[in-house]
Design a protein around this motif. Sequence first.
Motif, mmCIF file in Angstrom:
data_model
loop_
_atom_site.group_PDB
_atom_site.id
_atom_site.type_symbol
_atom_site.label_atom_id
_atom_site.label_comp_id
_atom_site.label_asym_id
_atom_site.label_seq_id
_atom_site.Cartn_x
_atom_site.Cartn_y
_atom_site.Cartn_z
ATOM 1 N N HIS A 1 37.673 37.346 40.609
ATOM 2 C CA HIS A 1 38.699 38.376 40.433
ATOM 3 C C HIS A 1 40.122 37.821 40.526
ATOM 4 C CE1 HIS A 1 35.484 41.300 40.557
ATOM 5 N NE2 HIS A 1 35.102 40.830 41.733
ATOM 6 N N ILE A 2 40.288 36.535 40.223
ATOM 7 C CA ILE A 2 41.608 35.915 40.173
ATOM 8 C C ILE A 2 41.871 35.488 38.732
ATOM 9 C CG2 ILE A 2 43.022 33.964 40.927
ATOM 10 C CD1 ILE A 2 41.481 34.003 43.565
ATOM 11 N N ASN A 3 43.065 35.768 38.242
ATOM 12 C CA ASN A 3 43.384 35.465 36.851
ATOM 13 C C ASN A 3 43.831 34.010 36.716
ATOM 14 O OD1 ASN A 3 44.113 35.424 34.199
ATOM 15 N ND2 ASN A 3 45.381 37.248 34.271
ATOM 16 N N HIS A 4 42.871 33.099 36.688
ATOM 17 C CA HIS A 4 43.181 31.674 36.578
ATOM 18 C C HIS A 4 43.783 31.332 35.221
ATOM 19 C CE1 HIS A 4 41.258 30.684 40.394
ATOM 20 N NE2 HIS A 4 40.290 31.493 40.055
ATOM 21 N N SER A 5 43.473 32.113 34.216
ATOM 22 C CA SER A 5 44.059 31.896 32.888
ATOM 23 C C SER A 5 45.577 32.040 32.946
ATOM 24 C CB SER A 5 43.473 32.901 31.890
ATOM 25 O OG SER A 5 44.147 32.830 30.644
ATOM 26 N N ALA A 6 46.066 33.026 33.696
ATOM 27 C CA ALA A 6 47.513 33.217 33.841
ATOM 28 C C ALA A 6 48.143 32.050 34.578
ATOM 29 C CB ALA A 6 47.802 34.532 34.572
ATOM 30 N N GLY B 1 50.139 40.888 39.615
ATOM 31 C CA GLY B 1 50.642 39.784 40.424
ATOM 32 C C GLY B 1 51.590 38.873 39.675
ATOM 33 N N ALA B 2 52.411 38.168 40.448
ATOM 34 C CA ALA B 2 53.431 37.273 39.901
ATOM 35 C C ALA B 2 52.943 35.844 39.731
ATOM 36 C CB ALA B 2 54.659 37.290 40.822
ATOM 37 N N SER B 3 51.651 35.611 39.905
ATOM 38 C CA SER B 3 51.135 34.241 39.940
ATOM 39 C C SER B 3 51.453 33.428 38.690
ATOM 40 C CB SER B 3 49.619 34.252 40.166
ATOM 41 O OG SER B 3 49.293 34.886 41.377
ATOM 42 N N GLY B 4 51.402 34.058 37.521
ATOM 43 C CA GLY B 4 51.692 33.326 36.296
ATOM 44 C C GLY B 4 53.118 32.819 36.255
ATOM 45 N N ALA B 5 54.070 33.698 36.590
ATOM 46 C CA ALA B 5 55.475 33.294 36.604
ATOM 47 C C ALA B 5 55.749 32.290 37.711
ATOM 48 C CB ALA B 5 56.367 34.524 36.781
ATOM 49 N N VAL B 6 55.123 32.487 38.867
ATOM 50 C CA VAL B 6 55.301 31.554 39.976
ATOM 51 C C VAL B 6 54.741 30.183 39.613
ATOM 52 C CG1 VAL B 6 54.604 31.058 42.358
ATOM 53 C CG2 VAL B 6 55.380 33.351 41.741
#
Length: 200
Positions: A162-167, A112-117
Amino acid sequence: MLTFALIAVTVLVSWLAFERPALLNRLILWPPAIDRKHQYDRLITHGFIHADWSHLLFNMLTLYFFGRLIEGVIAQLIGPFGFLLFYLSAIVIAILPTYLRHRHDAQYRSLGASGAVSAVLFAFILLQPWALIYIPIPVPAFLYAIGYIAYSFWMDKRGGDHINHSAHLSGAIYGVLFMLLMEPRVGAIFLERLMRPSFG
């Protein structure tokens, strides 16, 4: 615009990965593949695939609403392809803590793009702290940022969803630091704007 190009590529690659599990398995962040097979491209490719359409839609809508302004600002600071550098580097920087934490965990995967977003979103908040973010009620951006950081930190410690909150956290921090590195005066501008509330 690079924002639209990134959205188009991400939608296309995610859609192809939805249809082709083998492609998803090759692009996803799987730490042992990086550690043992030296497939370092996964540090970037995982940011172009998503778990499902809702995951993809949320990330791309956020990128659409906030990326265009940040693209213009970064273009003025470091050139027309600066936003691409920012976005791709944010994908990598945001996932690094996760990769290092799970480096030898063969069961772990992330995508997923969540970190960049998150990096894009927090770069925007640094520039427009009083802009309203709808969640769905309107909330000033700097208050949203406080809640976002607190929630992500808490959920990262709690785990289990199951969500990468660290990112999310790493991306948010990187977005702020990147802007300050490119233009140190942004910090003073943020404080000045924060002291002068404006919802226009």
